[in-house]
Design a protein around this motif. Structure first.
Motif, PDB file in Angstrom:
ATOM      1  N   LEU A 113       0.702  -1.276  -0.083  1.00  0.00           N
ATOM      2  CA  LEU A 113       0.024   0.122  -0.068  1.00  0.00           C
ATOM      3  C   LEU A 113       0.725   1.343   0.061  1.00  0.00           C
ATOM      4  O   LEU A 113       0.360   2.312   0.238  1.00  0.00           O
ATOM      5  CB  LEU A 113      -0.901   0.136   1.257  1.00  0.00           C
ATOM      6  N   ASN A 114       2.066   1.113  -0.366  1.00  0.00           N
ATOM      7  CA  ASN A 114       2.951   2.263  -0.515  1.00  0.00           C
ATOM      8  C   ASN A 114       2.489   2.949  -1.703  1.00  0.00           C
ATOM      9  O   ASN A 114       2.466   2.489  -2.970  1.00  0.00           O
ATOM     10  CB  ASN A 114       4.308   1.998  -0.682  1.00  0.00           C
ATOM     11  N   PRO A 115       2.238   4.350  -1.654  1.00  0.00           N
ATOM     12  CA  PRO A 115       1.636   5.230  -2.733  1.00  0.00           C
ATOM     13  C   PRO A 115       2.488   5.181  -3.924  1.00  0.00           C
ATOM     14  O   PRO A 115       1.994   5.326  -5.018  1.00  0.00           O
ATOM     15  CB  PRO A 115       1.603   6.654  -2.230  1.00  0.00           C
ATOM     16  N   LYS A 116       3.828   4.851  -3.839  1.00  0.00           N
ATOM     17  CA  LYS A 116       4.733   4.965  -4.931  1.00  0.00           C
ATOM     18  C   LYS A 116       4.417   4.014  -5.848  1.00  0.00           C
ATOM     19  O   LYS A 116       5.009   3.785  -7.203  1.00  0.00           O
ATOM     20  CB  LYS A 116       6.095   4.852  -4.237  1.00  0.00           C
ATOM     21  N   ASN A 117       3.787   2.834  -5.498  1.00  0.00           N
ATOM     22  CA  ASN A 117       3.622   1.755  -6.369  1.00  0.00           C
ATOM     23  C   ASN A 117       2.451   1.958  -7.308  1.00  0.00           C
ATOM     24  O   ASN A 117       2.276   1.198  -8.139  1.00  0.00           O
ATOM     25  CB  ASN A 117       3.162   0.295  -5.387  1.00  0.00           C
ATOM     26  N   TYR A 118       1.578   2.972  -7.291  1.00  0.00           N
ATOM     27  CA  TYR A 118       0.513   3.183  -8.084  1.00  0.00           C
ATOM     28  C   TYR A 118       0.832   4.632  -8.869  1.00  0.00           C
ATOM     29  O   TYR A 118       1.437   5.568  -8.476  1.00  0.00           O
ATOM     30  CB  TYR A 118      -0.635   3.264  -6.968  1.00  0.00           C
ATOM     31  N   SER A 119      -0.124   4.748  -9.427  1.00  0.00           N
ATOM     32  CA  SER A 119      -0.378   6.118 -10.370  1.00  0.00           C
ATOM     33  C   SER A 119      -0.349   7.432  -9.330  1.00  0.00           C
ATOM     34  O   SER A 119      -1.355   7.187  -8.354  1.00  0.00           O
ATOM     35  CB  SER A 119      -1.569   6.119 -11.222  1.00  0.00           C
ATOM     36  N   THR A 120       0.369   8.141  -9.681  1.00  0.00           N
ATOM     37  CA  THR A 120       0.248   9.529  -8.886  1.00  0.00           C
ATOM     38  C   THR A 120      -0.513  10.768  -9.259  1.00  0.00           C
ATOM     39  O   THR A 120      -0.184  11.706  -9.141  1.00  0.00           O
ATOM     40  CB  THR A 120       1.919   9.906  -8.427  1.00  0.00           C
ATOM     41  N   THR A 121      -1.208  10.501 -10.622  1.00  0.00           N
ATOM     42  CA  THR A 121      -2.188  11.597 -11.003  1.00  0.00           C
ATOM     43  C   THR A 121      -2.981  12.093 -10.080  1.00  0.00           C
ATOM     44  O   THR A 121      -3.443  11.318  -9.191  1.00  0.00           O
ATOM     45  CB  THR A 121      -2.780  11.154 -12.315  1.00  0.00           C
ATOM     46  N   LYS A 122      -3.477  13.169 -10.197  1.00  0.00           N
ATOM     47  CA  LYS A 122      -4.478  13.916  -9.235  1.00  0.00           C
ATOM     48  C   LYS A 122      -5.685  13.266  -9.245  1.00  0.00           C
ATOM     49  O   LYS A 122      -6.202  13.022  -8.107  1.00  0.00           O
ATOM     50  CB  LYS A 122      -4.647  15.385  -9.540  1.00  0.00           C
ATOM     51  N   ALA A 123      -6.060  12.714 -10.297  1.00  0.00           N
ATOM     52  CA  ALA A 123      -7.494  12.030 -10.533  1.00  0.00           C
ATOM     53  C   ALA A 123      -7.556  10.725  -9.588  1.00  0.00           C
ATOM     54  O   ALA A 123      -8.634  10.138  -9.158  1.00  0.00           O
ATOM     55  CB  ALA A 123      -7.930  11.610 -12.088  1.00  0.00           C
ATOM     56  N   GLN A 124      -6.177   9.948  -9.332  1.00  0.00           N
ATOM     57  CA  GLN A 124      -6.297   8.744  -8.724  1.00  0.00           C
ATOM     58  C   GLN A 124      -5.830   8.883  -7.352  1.00  0.00           C
ATOM     59  O   GLN A 124      -6.175   7.691  -6.712  1.00  0.00           O
ATOM     60  CB  GLN A 124      -5.134   7.992  -9.680  1.00  0.00           C
ATOM     61  N   ARG A 125      -5.352   9.894  -6.809  1.00  0.00           N
ATOM     62  CA  ARG A 125      -5.293  10.015  -5.513  1.00  0.00           C
ATOM     63  C   ARG A 125      -6.508   9.828  -4.701  1.00  0.00           C
ATOM     64  O   ARG A 125      -6.189   9.370  -3.482  1.00  0.00           O
ATOM     65  CB  ARG A 125      -4.365  11.483  -4.944  1.00  0.00           C
ATOM     66  N   GLY A 126      -7.436  10.231  -4.945  1.00  0.00           N
ATOM     67  CA  GLY A 126      -8.825  10.203  -4.076  1.00  0.00           C
ATOM     68  C   GLY A 126      -8.991   8.306  -4.125  1.00  0.00           C
ATOM     69  O   GLY A 126      -9.523   8.316  -3.073  1.00  0.00           O
ATOM     70  N   LYS A 127      -8.990   7.934  -5.078  1.00  0.00           N
ATOM     71  CA  LYS A 127      -9.103   6.494  -5.387  1.00  0.00           C
ATOM     72  C   LYS A 127      -8.311   5.864  -4.382  1.00  0.00           C
ATOM     73  O   LYS A 127      -8.638   4.957  -3.929  1.00  0.00           O
ATOM     74  CB  LYS A 127      -8.999   5.835  -6.856  1.00  0.00           C
ATOM     75  N   ILE A 175      -6.142   2.554 -10.153  1.00  0.00           N
ATOM     76  CA  ILE A 175      -4.702   3.041  -9.501  1.00  0.00           C
ATOM     77  C   ILE A 175      -3.569   2.427  -9.902  1.00  0.00           C
ATOM     78  O   ILE A 175      -2.312   2.839  -9.761  1.00  0.00           O
ATOM     79  CB  ILE A 175      -4.876   3.313  -7.993  1.00  0.00           C
ATOM     80  N   LEU A 176      -3.661   1.315 -10.453  1.00  0.00           N
ATOM     81  CA  LEU A 176      -2.650   0.508 -10.928  1.00  0.00           C
ATOM     82  C   LEU A 176      -1.704   1.338 -12.085  1.00  0.00           C
ATOM     83  O   LEU A 176      -2.336   1.747 -12.964  1.00  0.00           O
ATOM     84  CB  LEU A 176      -2.838  -1.159 -11.413  1.00  0.00           C
ATOM     85  N   ARG A 177      -0.349   0.974 -12.249  1.00  0.00           N
ATOM     86  CA  ARG A 177       0.285   1.548 -13.307  1.00  0.00           C
ATOM     87  C   ARG A 177       0.052   0.644 -14.467  1.00  0.00           C
ATOM     88  O   ARG A 177      -0.334  -0.427 -14.463  1.00  0.00           O
ATOM     89  CB  ARG A 177       1.702   1.778 -12.968  1.00  0.00           C
ATOM     90  N   GLU A 178       0.502   1.175 -15.734  1.00  0.00           N
ATOM     91  CA  GLU A 178      -0.195   0.462 -16.939  1.00  0.00           C
ATOM     92  C   GLU A 178       0.168  -0.902 -17.053  1.00  0.00           C
ATOM     93  O   GLU A 178      -0.366  -1.746 -17.240  1.00  0.00           O
ATOM     94  CB  GLU A 178       0.649   1.436 -18.007  1.00  0.00           C
ATOM     95  N   PRO A 179       1.762  -1.395 -16.553  1.00  0.00           N
ATOM     96  CA  PRO A 179       2.021  -2.574 -16.946  1.00  0.00           C
ATOM     97  C   PRO A 179       1.253  -3.858 -16.099  1.00  0.00           C
ATOM     98  O   PRO A 179       0.809  -4.798 -16.577  1.00  0.00           O
ATOM     99  CB  PRO A 179       3.495  -2.658 -16.541  1.00  0.00           C
ATOM    100  N   HIS A 180       1.106  -3.142 -14.995  1.00  0.00           N
ATOM    101  CA  HIS A 180       0.261  -4.172 -13.738  1.00  0.00           C
ATOM    102  C   HIS A 180      -1.321  -4.079 -14.497  1.00  0.00           C
ATOM    103  O   HIS A 180      -1.985  -5.151 -14.125  1.00  0.00           O
ATOM    104  CB  HIS A 180       0.426  -3.322 -12.490  1.00  0.00           C
ATOM    105  N   LYS A 181      -1.709  -2.887 -14.964  1.00  0.00           N
ATOM    106  CA  LYS A 181      -3.259  -2.901 -15.332  1.00  0.00           C
ATOM    107  C   LYS A 181      -3.403  -3.742 -16.610  1.00  0.00           C
ATOM    108  O   LYS A 181      -4.467  -4.385 -16.674  1.00  0.00           O
ATOM    109  CB  LYS A 181      -3.369  -1.665 -15.582  1.00  0.00           C
ATOM    110  N   LEU A 182      -2.208  -3.996 -17.532  1.00  0.00           N
ATOM    111  CA  LEU A 182      -2.384  -4.545 -18.613  1.00  0.00           C
ATOM    112  C   LEU A 182      -2.463  -6.349 -18.142  1.00  0.00           C
ATOM    113  O   LEU A 182      -3.246  -6.923 -18.860  1.00  0.00           O
ATOM    114  CB  LEU A 182      -1.310  -4.353 -19.431  1.00  0.00           C
ATOM    115  N   GLU A 183      -1.910  -6.846 -17.319  1.00  0.00           N
ATOM    116  CA  GLU A 183      -1.827  -7.957 -16.819  1.00  0.00           C
ATOM    117  C   GLU A 183      -3.143  -8.408 -16.231  1.00  0.00           C
ATOM    118  O   GLU A 183      -3.552  -9.525 -16.458  1.00  0.00           O
ATOM    119  CB  GLU A 183      -0.790  -8.180 -15.408  1.00  0.00           C
TER     120      GLU A 183
END
Length: 351
Positions: A113-127, A175-183
């Protein structure tokens, strides 16, 4: 006060229906139905099928209370069938997301649950905050999560995700980054991709997002008692023809004058369920349950006077044939293990 809709006893509600042209064959049955399902659900919910005029509001000759009751029951039945299979999609999403998170980050909560693992865009911070809050609440409210906290002082992701809602699981995926989202996406679209579909990277993401949003939107509508009768999804949740064409699915959607229809209706939700459910047995049962529901009522031409069960849901009379064709294509027209092909052959004969 002079309310437009004053309180009426159940007996007065029934008389009001009769005054509007509804035939009541069994008053005891009708009053019991009003007590169980409410005047609004039975009359206002389905009167579109039966009205001869709106001002003044008058029902078509021959409309019976039993017809309103049947429309309500069919709507509940359809909703319950699709709700059940939306649970399968929820389970698949939770399994796929937690698998990717555990493999890619850690099974330790403080690390995955470290925020650095996930997307840091403003839209995703609330999620991300929603996911954190949902997991924190699950530690105390969900018995399995509470057990793990008491015994191990840690929630591995596959346990944490079982204690949160479908909506929070969708946010975790988002909030997953693209490579993880594609999995996650490829785990859902596995059969479609193997069948020869040519979906570009961005198309694959958007196509999956629309399918998932359709199922999730229906789930919310169903959970809050909204009717599935002639349901129409918002513009942003409509299937996009070019995605369907790239995925080689366009021919499984009804069309008029070469233009795909039913991109935002209950049919599209059913297709999204079949697209996302990666289990031939489960998909077969979904189609089978729908077939039995419609078969039982389709043979009665007087069930809704001059309408049918298909009109109730805005479906084509041959929609089951489209679903069966899609099932056979998805599960039996690609190279799979022999034992799986054997199952497919059995299912093909069943249909």
């Amino acid at each position: 006060m002079n309310p437009k809709h004053p309180y009426l006893t159940f007996e007065k509600q029934l008389r009001q229906l009769e005054n509007r042209g509804i035939i009541v064959n069994d008053k005891s049955f009708a009053i019991n139905a009003l007590q169980n399902f409410s005047y609004y659900s039975l009359s206002n919910g389905y009167k579109d099928l039966f009205l001869a005029s709106r001002s003044p509001e008058k029902f078509k000759d021959g409309t019976t209370f039993e017809m309103l009751y049947t429309a309500n029951w069919l709507d509940l039945s359809m909703s319950n069938i699709l709700f059940k299979y939306s649970l399968i999609v929820e389970k698949q999403l939770k399994t796929a997301v937690s698998h990717v998170v555990a493999k890619s980050f850690s099974i330790e909560e403080t690390r995955y649950l470290n925020p650095k693992n996930y997307s840091t865009t403003k839209a995703q911070r609330g999620k991300f905050s929603d996911v954190q809050k949902a997991i924190d609440e699950a530690k105390y409210k969900n018995p399995v999560c509470k057990y793990y906290m008491d015994t191990e002082d840690n929630l591995p992701p596959w346990i944490a995700i079982q204690g949160i809602s479908f909506g929070s699981a969708v946010n975790w995926y988002s909030i997953l980054r693209e490579p993880h989202k594609l999995e996650v996406i490829d785990s859902f679209l596995n059969l479609i991709l193997k069948s020869g579909a040519i979906l570009k990277l961005e198309d694959r993401k958007h196509f999956f997002k629309i399918c998932l949003e359709q199922v999730y939107e229906f789930r919310n509508l169903s959970a809050h008692g909204n009717r599935t009768f002639k349901l129409q999804l918002p513009e942003k949740q409509r299937q996009v023809p070019r995605y369907l064409k790239s995925a080689k699915l366009d021919k499984y959607y009804p069309a008029q004058d070469g233009v795909i229809i039913s991109r935002d209706s209950i049919f599209s939700i059913i297709m999204s369920l079949l697209i996302l459910i990666n289990d031939a047995f489960v998909s077969r049962n979904l189609i089978n349950e729908l077939d039995k529901l419609f078969e039982f009522y389709a043979d009665d031409p007087n069930i809704f006077i001059d309408s049918s069960i298909y009109d109730l849901f805005g479906l084509e009379p041959n929609f089951i044939e489209f679903l069966v064709s899609f099932f056979n294509y998805l599960n039996c027209q690609i190279k799979l293990e022999k034992n799986y092909l054997l199952i497919c052959n059995v299912l093909h004969e069943y249909f």
